[in-house]
Design an enzyme around this catalytic site. Structure first.
Site, PDB file in Angstrom:
ATOM      1  N   ASP A   8       0.877  -1.162   0.000  1.00 10.84           N
ATOM      2  CA  ASP A   8       0.000   0.000   0.000  1.00 10.84           C
ATOM      3  C   ASP A   8       0.928   1.229   0.000  1.00 10.84           C
ATOM      4  O   ASP A   8       2.131   1.105   0.250  1.00 10.84           O
ATOM      5  CB  ASP A   8      -0.846  -0.077   1.286  1.00 10.84           C
ATOM      6  CG  ASP A   8      -1.634   1.171   1.541  1.00 10.84           C
ATOM      7  OD1 ASP A   8      -2.354   1.604   0.639  1.00 10.84           O
ATOM      8  OD2 ASP A   8      -1.530   1.725   2.660  1.00 10.84           O
ATOM      9  N   ASP A  10      -0.091   5.048   1.123  1.00  7.84           N
ATOM     10  CA  ASP A  10      -0.299   5.919   2.287  1.00  7.84           C
ATOM     11  C   ASP A  10      -0.173   5.125   3.580  1.00  7.84           C
ATOM     12  O   ASP A  10      -0.921   4.172   3.793  1.00  7.84           O
ATOM     13  CB  ASP A  10      -1.725   6.505   2.265  1.00  7.84           C
ATOM     14  CG  ASP A  10      -1.928   7.452   1.111  1.00  7.84           C
ATOM     15  OD1 ASP A  10      -0.938   7.889   0.524  1.00  7.84           O
ATOM     16  OD2 ASP A  10      -3.102   7.760   0.815  1.00  7.84           O
TER      17      ASP A  10
HETATM   18  P1  B16 Z   1      -7.080  10.015  -3.849  1.00  3.50           P
HETATM   19  P2  B16 Z   1      -3.781   4.024  -0.064  1.00  3.50           P
HETATM   20  C1  B16 Z   1      -5.741   5.894  -0.165  1.00  3.50           C
HETATM   21  O1  B16 Z   1      -4.445   5.474  -0.457  1.00  3.50           O
HETATM   22  C2  B16 Z   1      -5.778   6.734   1.094  1.00  3.50           C
HETATM   23  O2  B16 Z   1      -5.407   5.960   2.229  1.00  3.50           O
HETATM   24  C3  B16 Z   1      -7.157   7.273   1.303  1.00  3.50           C
HETATM   25  O3  B16 Z   1      -7.202   8.064   2.475  1.00  3.50           O
HETATM   26  C4  B16 Z   1      -7.581   8.086   0.084  1.00  3.50           C
HETATM   27  O4  B16 Z   1      -8.904   8.581   0.223  1.00  3.50           O
HETATM   28  C5  B16 Z   1      -7.495   7.174  -1.149  1.00  3.50           C
HETATM   29  O5  B16 Z   1      -6.178   6.682  -1.276  1.00  3.50           O
HETATM   30  C6  B16 Z   1      -7.875   7.913  -2.421  1.00  3.50           C
HETATM   31  O6  B16 Z   1      -6.928   8.918  -2.680  1.00  3.50           O
HETATM   32  O7  B16 Z   1      -8.114  11.004  -3.416  1.00  3.50           O
HETATM   33  O8  B16 Z   1      -5.689  10.606  -3.944  1.00  3.50           O
HETATM   34  O9  B16 Z   1      -7.467   9.290  -5.110  1.00  3.50           O
HETATM   35  O10 B16 Z   1      -3.740   3.955   1.434  1.00  3.50           O
HETATM   36  O11 B16 Z   1      -4.660   2.963  -0.696  1.00  3.50           O
HETATM   37  O12 B16 Z   1      -2.412   4.126  -0.684  1.00  3.50           O
HETATM   38 MG    MG Z   2      -2.767   3.098   3.444  1.00  7.69          MG
END
Ligand code: B16
Ligand code: MG
Length: 215
Positions: A8, A10
């Protein structure tokens, strides 16, 4: 034998969760909603629109789809401004070494992030070359906890799901990995991630030498 490791983004590679949080908090406060760090846990790993729905529910606000899309775009513009200052030094300690060591051990590596901004973040961090493949929010229909993102990563790597190990910091992500039939390392605190096969405080705390003992 584990043949592939899926990361992953984030909360596992870099703390972009912080930038998501301050952007959502800014939007929430414009809507008269107080967003706390505890609420933020519910937003980790889930899609942009799903995150917005969670925030609107906190304030009992119902809006037409077009307005919701405008709000999501507004948050994303702020988020994109914040992440432009991300530098390779922000990669969590030991993560680059872990990726390099995975590849030295002939494990395939993938990124699987729900974020549509993941390619830009990875570019700014300068680590695209350490992944055999990358899957992001633009390539999927159903966000975590649906297993789609991890199944697509496994397909692109040409590795059976049962031979993949996922690193995840979000409850929705752990659920997605397990639903995909994969093993999962939970990164963070035990309480939220107790469904993971093992839990480490930080990504780099994982002992690669013991990778197959997880099976
Ligand atoms: P975006 P991951 C996720 O990333 C985040 O944890 C989540 O908080 C966010 O809403 C989602 O991506 C979408 O992100 O708005 O930039 O498309 O943890 O799956 O790397
Ligand atoms: Mg994450």
């Amino acid at each position: 034998m584990i043949r592939a490791v899926i990361f992953d983004l984030d909360g596992v590679i870099v703390d972009t969760a912080h930038y998501h949080y301050i952007a959502w908090k800014r939007l929430a406060s414009e809507l008269g909603i107080t967003l706390t760090l505890q609420h933020n846990e519910l937003l980790k790993g889930v899609s942009r629109m799903h995150s917005l729905e969670i925030i609107l529910n906190l304030g009992n606000i119902r809006l037409p789809q077009a307005e919701k899309e405008a709000l999501a775009d507004k948050k994303n513009k702020w988020f994109m401004e914040y992440i432009e200052s991300i530098r390779p030094e922000e990669i969590f300690p030991g993560v680059k070494e872990l990726l390099v060591n995975c590849r030295k051990q002939n494990l395939k590596t993938a990124l699987a992030s729900s974020s549509k901004n993941a390619p830009r973040v990875i570019e700014l961090l300068g680590i695209a070359h350490l992944f055999d493949t990358m899957v992001d929010g633009t390539m999927i229909t159903h966000s975590k906890p649906d297993p789609e993102i991890f199944l697509l990563a496994a397909k692109k790597l040409d590795v059976e799901p049962g031979k993949c190990l996922v690193f995840e910091d979000a409850e929705a992500g752990v659920e997605a990995a397990l639903a995909a039939g994969m093993k999962c390392v939970g990164v963070g605190s035990a309480g939220q991630l107790n469904k993971a096969n093992i839990i480490v405080k930080q990504t780099a705390d994982f002992d690669l030498a013991k990778i197959n003992s997880i099976l």
